[in-house]
Write a protein that holds these residues in place. Sequence first.
Motif, PDB file in Angstrom:
ATOM      1  N   HIS A   1      13.508 -13.903 -27.168  1.00  0.00           N
ATOM      2  CA  HIS A   1      14.801 -14.539 -27.385  1.00  0.00           C
ATOM      3  C   HIS A   1      15.025 -15.628 -26.344  1.00  0.00           C
ATOM      4  CE1 HIS A   1      15.544 -11.201 -24.589  1.00  0.00           C
ATOM      5  NE2 HIS A   1      16.552 -11.915 -24.105  1.00  0.00           N
ATOM      6  N   ILE A   2      15.948 -16.537 -26.650  1.00  0.00           N
ATOM      7  CA  ILE A   2      16.238 -17.690 -25.795  1.00  0.00           C
ATOM      8  C   ILE A   2      17.719 -17.714 -25.476  1.00  0.00           C
ATOM      9  CG2 ILE A   2      16.071 -20.202 -25.566  1.00  0.00           C
ATOM     10  CD1 ILE A   2      13.932 -20.150 -27.762  1.00  0.00           C
ATOM     11  N   THR A   3      18.043 -17.896 -24.201  1.00  0.00           N
ATOM     12  CA  THR A   3      19.447 -17.976 -23.794  1.00  0.00           C
ATOM     13  C   THR A   3      19.671 -19.190 -22.903  1.00  0.00           C
ATOM     14  OG1 THR A   3      19.037 -16.518 -21.893  1.00  0.00           O
ATOM     15  CG2 THR A   3      19.858 -15.491 -23.916  1.00  0.00           C
ATOM     16  N   LEU A   4      20.868 -19.710 -22.958  1.00  0.00           N
ATOM     17  CA  LEU A   4      21.280 -20.811 -22.092  1.00  0.00           C
ATOM     18  C   LEU A   4      22.450 -20.313 -21.256  1.00  0.00           C
ATOM     19  CD1 LEU A   4      21.064 -23.832 -21.287  1.00  0.00           C
ATOM     20  CD2 LEU A   4      22.767 -24.314 -23.070  1.00  0.00           C
ATOM     21  N   SER A   5      22.288 -20.312 -19.951  1.00  0.00           N
ATOM     22  CA  SER A   5      23.347 -19.816 -19.072  1.00  0.00           C
ATOM     23  C   SER A   5      23.948 -20.968 -18.276  1.00  0.00           C
ATOM     24  CB  SER A   5      22.816 -18.744 -18.120  1.00  0.00           C
ATOM     25  OG  SER A   5      21.817 -19.254 -17.270  1.00  0.00           O
ATOM     26  N   GLY A   6      25.268 -20.958 -18.180  1.00  0.00           N
ATOM     27  CA  GLY A   6      25.977 -21.992 -17.436  1.00  0.00           C
ATOM     28  C   GLY A   6      26.067 -21.660 -15.958  1.00  0.00           C
TER      29      GLY A   6
ATOM     30  N   LEU B   1      22.617 -14.314  -7.779  1.00  0.00           N
ATOM     31  CA  LEU B   1      23.580 -15.042  -6.961  1.00  0.00           C
ATOM     32  C   LEU B   1      23.778 -16.462  -7.484  1.00  0.00           C
ATOM     33  CD1 LEU B   1      22.363 -13.962  -3.396  1.00  0.00           C
ATOM     34  CD2 LEU B   1      24.139 -12.910  -4.818  1.00  0.00           C
ATOM     35  N   PRO B   2      24.961 -17.013  -7.344  1.00  0.00           N
ATOM     36  CA  PRO B   2      25.222 -18.394  -7.785  1.00  0.00           C
ATOM     37  C   PRO B   2      24.292 -19.384  -7.084  1.00  0.00           C
ATOM     38  CG  PRO B   2      27.280 -17.265  -7.276  1.00  0.00           C
ATOM     39  CD  PRO B   2      26.176 -16.380  -6.793  1.00  0.00           C
ATOM     40  N   ASP B   3      23.735 -20.331  -7.847  1.00  0.00           N
ATOM     41  CA  ASP B   3      22.840 -21.312  -7.234  1.00  0.00           C
ATOM     42  C   ASP B   3      23.077 -22.731  -7.745  1.00  0.00           C
ATOM     43  OD1 ASP B   3      21.774 -21.231  -9.767  1.00  0.00           O
ATOM     44  OD2 ASP B   3      19.910 -20.261  -9.173  1.00  0.00           O
ATOM     45  N   GLY B   4      24.095 -22.927  -8.579  1.00  0.00           N
ATOM     46  CA  GLY B   4      24.443 -24.279  -9.002  1.00  0.00           C
ATOM     47  C   GLY B   4      23.543 -24.868 -10.062  1.00  0.00           C
ATOM     48  N   ARG B   5      22.878 -24.008 -10.840  1.00  0.00           N
ATOM     49  CA  ARG B   5      21.963 -24.515 -11.854  1.00  0.00           C
ATOM     50  C   ARG B   5      22.370 -24.030 -13.241  1.00  0.00           C
ATOM     51  NH1 ARG B   5      16.245 -22.668  -9.381  1.00  0.00           N
ATOM     52  NH2 ARG B   5      16.969 -20.712 -10.262  1.00  0.00           N
ATOM     53  N   VAL B   6      21.889 -24.723 -14.253  1.00  0.00           N
ATOM     54  CA  VAL B   6      22.016 -24.303 -15.642  1.00  0.00           C
ATOM     55  C   VAL B   6      20.616 -23.880 -16.084  1.00  0.00           C
ATOM     56  CG1 VAL B   6      22.512 -25.054 -17.997  1.00  0.00           C
ATOM     57  CG2 VAL B   6      23.953 -25.844 -16.104  1.00  0.00           C
ATOM     58  N   ASP B   7      20.493 -22.660 -16.578  1.00  0.00           N
ATOM     59  CA  ASP B   7      19.168 -22.105 -16.881  1.00  0.00           C
ATOM     60  C   ASP B   7      18.948 -21.904 -18.371  1.00  0.00           C
ATOM     61  OD1 ASP B   7      18.326 -21.889 -14.204  1.00  0.00           O
ATOM     62  OD2 ASP B   7      19.446 -20.020 -13.961  1.00  0.00           O
ATOM     63  N   LEU B   8      17.797 -22.373 -18.829  1.00  0.00           N
ATOM     64  CA  LEU B   8      17.339 -22.109 -20.184  1.00  0.00           C
ATOM     65  C   LEU B   8      16.218 -21.082 -20.052  1.00  0.00           C
ATOM     66  CD1 LEU B   8      17.472 -22.854 -23.214  1.00  0.00           C
ATOM     67  CD2 LEU B   8      15.755 -24.634 -22.751  1.00  0.00           C
ATOM     68  N   ILE B   9      16.432 -19.882 -20.606  1.00  0.00           N
ATOM     69  CA  ILE B   9      15.533 -18.754 -20.355  1.00  0.00           C
ATOM     70  C   ILE B   9      14.904 -18.266 -21.646  1.00  0.00           C
ATOM     71  CG2 ILE B   9      15.364 -16.413 -19.432  1.00  0.00           C
ATOM     72  CD1 ILE B   9      17.795 -17.069 -17.680  1.00  0.00           C
ATOM     73  N   PHE B  10      13.587 -18.135 -21.614  1.00  0.00           N
ATOM     74  CA  PHE B  10      12.802 -17.623 -22.730  1.00  0.00           C
ATOM     75  C   PHE B  10      12.252 -16.270 -22.283  1.00  0.00           C
ATOM     76  CE2 PHE B  10      12.800 -22.159 -22.459  1.00  0.00           C
ATOM     77  CZ  PHE B  10      12.847 -22.656 -23.762  1.00  0.00           C
ATOM     78  N   SER B  11      12.555 -15.189 -22.982  1.00  0.00           N
ATOM     79  CA  SER B  11      12.147 -13.880 -22.462  1.00  0.00           C
ATOM     80  C   SER B  11      11.888 -12.859 -23.556  1.00  0.00           C
ATOM     81  CB  SER B  11      13.219 -13.341 -21.506  1.00  0.00           C
ATOM     82  OG  SER B  11      14.438 -13.127 -22.173  1.00  0.00           O
ATOM     83  N   GLN B  12      11.200 -11.801 -23.127  1.00  0.00           N
ATOM     84  CA  GLN B  12      10.979 -10.642 -23.968  1.00  0.00           C
ATOM     85  C   GLN B  12      10.671  -9.462 -23.043  1.00  0.00           C
ATOM     86  OE1 GLN B  12       7.660 -11.732 -26.470  1.00  0.00           O
ATOM     87  NE2 GLN B  12       6.139 -11.199 -24.939  1.00  0.00           N
ATOM     88  N   SER B  13      10.807  -8.252 -23.564  1.00  0.00           N
ATOM     89  CA  SER B  13      10.514  -7.061 -22.778  1.00  0.00           C
ATOM     90  C   SER B  13       9.886  -6.010 -23.666  1.00  0.00           C
ATOM     91  CB  SER B  13      11.801  -6.508 -22.140  1.00  0.00           C
ATOM     92  OG  SER B  13      12.634  -5.934 -23.136  1.00  0.00           O
ATOM     93  N   ALA B  14       9.665  -4.830 -23.101  1.00  0.00           N
ATOM     94  CA  ALA B  14       9.063  -3.745 -23.878  1.00  0.00           C
ATOM     95  C   ALA B  14       9.986  -3.297 -25.001  1.00  0.00           C
ATOM     96  CB  ALA B  14       8.747  -2.569 -22.952  1.00  0.00           C
TER      97      ALA B  14
END
Length: 251
Positions: free
Chosen positions: A57-62, A39-52
Motif C-alpha cells: 500500500h501507498i500513503t502520503l503523510s503531511g 518525531l516531527p522532522d518537517g518533511r512530507v513523506d510518500l511511503i510504499f510498504s507491506q508487511s507479513a
Amino acid sequence: MDNDLNFKLIKPEDLLSDFVESFWLLHNQSGSDKEIVILPDGRVDLIFSQSATEPFHITLSGLETHPEQVMLKAKTLMFAISFKLPAAEYVFHNTVSNLLNYAEHLPADFWNFNANDLQDFDLFCKKASQKIQSLLPKETDNRKRKLFDLIYSSKGSLTVKELSGKVYWNSRQINRYFNQQYGIPLKVYSNILRFRASLEHLAKGKLFPESHFTDQSHFIKEIKKFSGVVPKELLKNKNDRFIQFSVLASK
C-alpha cells in the motif's frame, strides 16, 4: 539502533535537491511488532510498504507537529521518499494542509508503482527520481525558492521578519501561504526544523543548547514539546523507541 531494524538512506541527485530530501528504507526484519515513536522532522513523506499481515500500500503523510506512537508490524518493509515543502506545489501540484498530523492512502498503483518495486531499493530510487523529474514544471517562483533556501540552510533559526526582509515578501503573506499550503504558520515550521537540528547534538550526547535557544529552560521545553520527553530521556532512547531518520542517517 535495534539490530532487527534495518535503515538505509540515499540523497537525491542535484536536479531534485530543491524538492526531495532523501529516499530511505526501513525494514523490521524480526517476527515481532515493534513500538516506535515518530518525531516531527518537517518533511512530507510518500511511503510504499507491506508487511507479513498487510498487502502493498501507498500513503502520503503531511507535516507532524507532535510525536506519534505507532506499531511497526513484523516483517514490515518500507521504501519512502521524503520531500521538502516545495514539492507539495511543484510535484504533487496540490496543498498538504489537510494532511497535518495525518496520512492518507493513495491508489495502490500511484505513479505506476507496485509490490515488485520493493525488491530493489536502488531501482526504486531511480524509478522515483525519473517520475518526479517528469512532474516538475519548467519554471518555479524565484521568491519561494529563495525563501526555502534560507529556511533550510538556517535550520529554522531565522525569524519570519528576517526572512521577509531577505526575500521581499510580506510576513503576513508568507504566513498565509504557509497556512494554506502546509497547514501551519512559518514560525511553527521553523521551530520544528530547529528541534530537528537539536537532535543531531543530542545524538552526540550534548544535553545543552548549541544555538538558537534563549537558555537551557527554553531548550528543554522545546524538546519536550516535540518529543514528549526531556532531552536526557530522549538521549537514552530506551529500546530504540524514538525514530528520527535524519539522525539515524548520521550514525
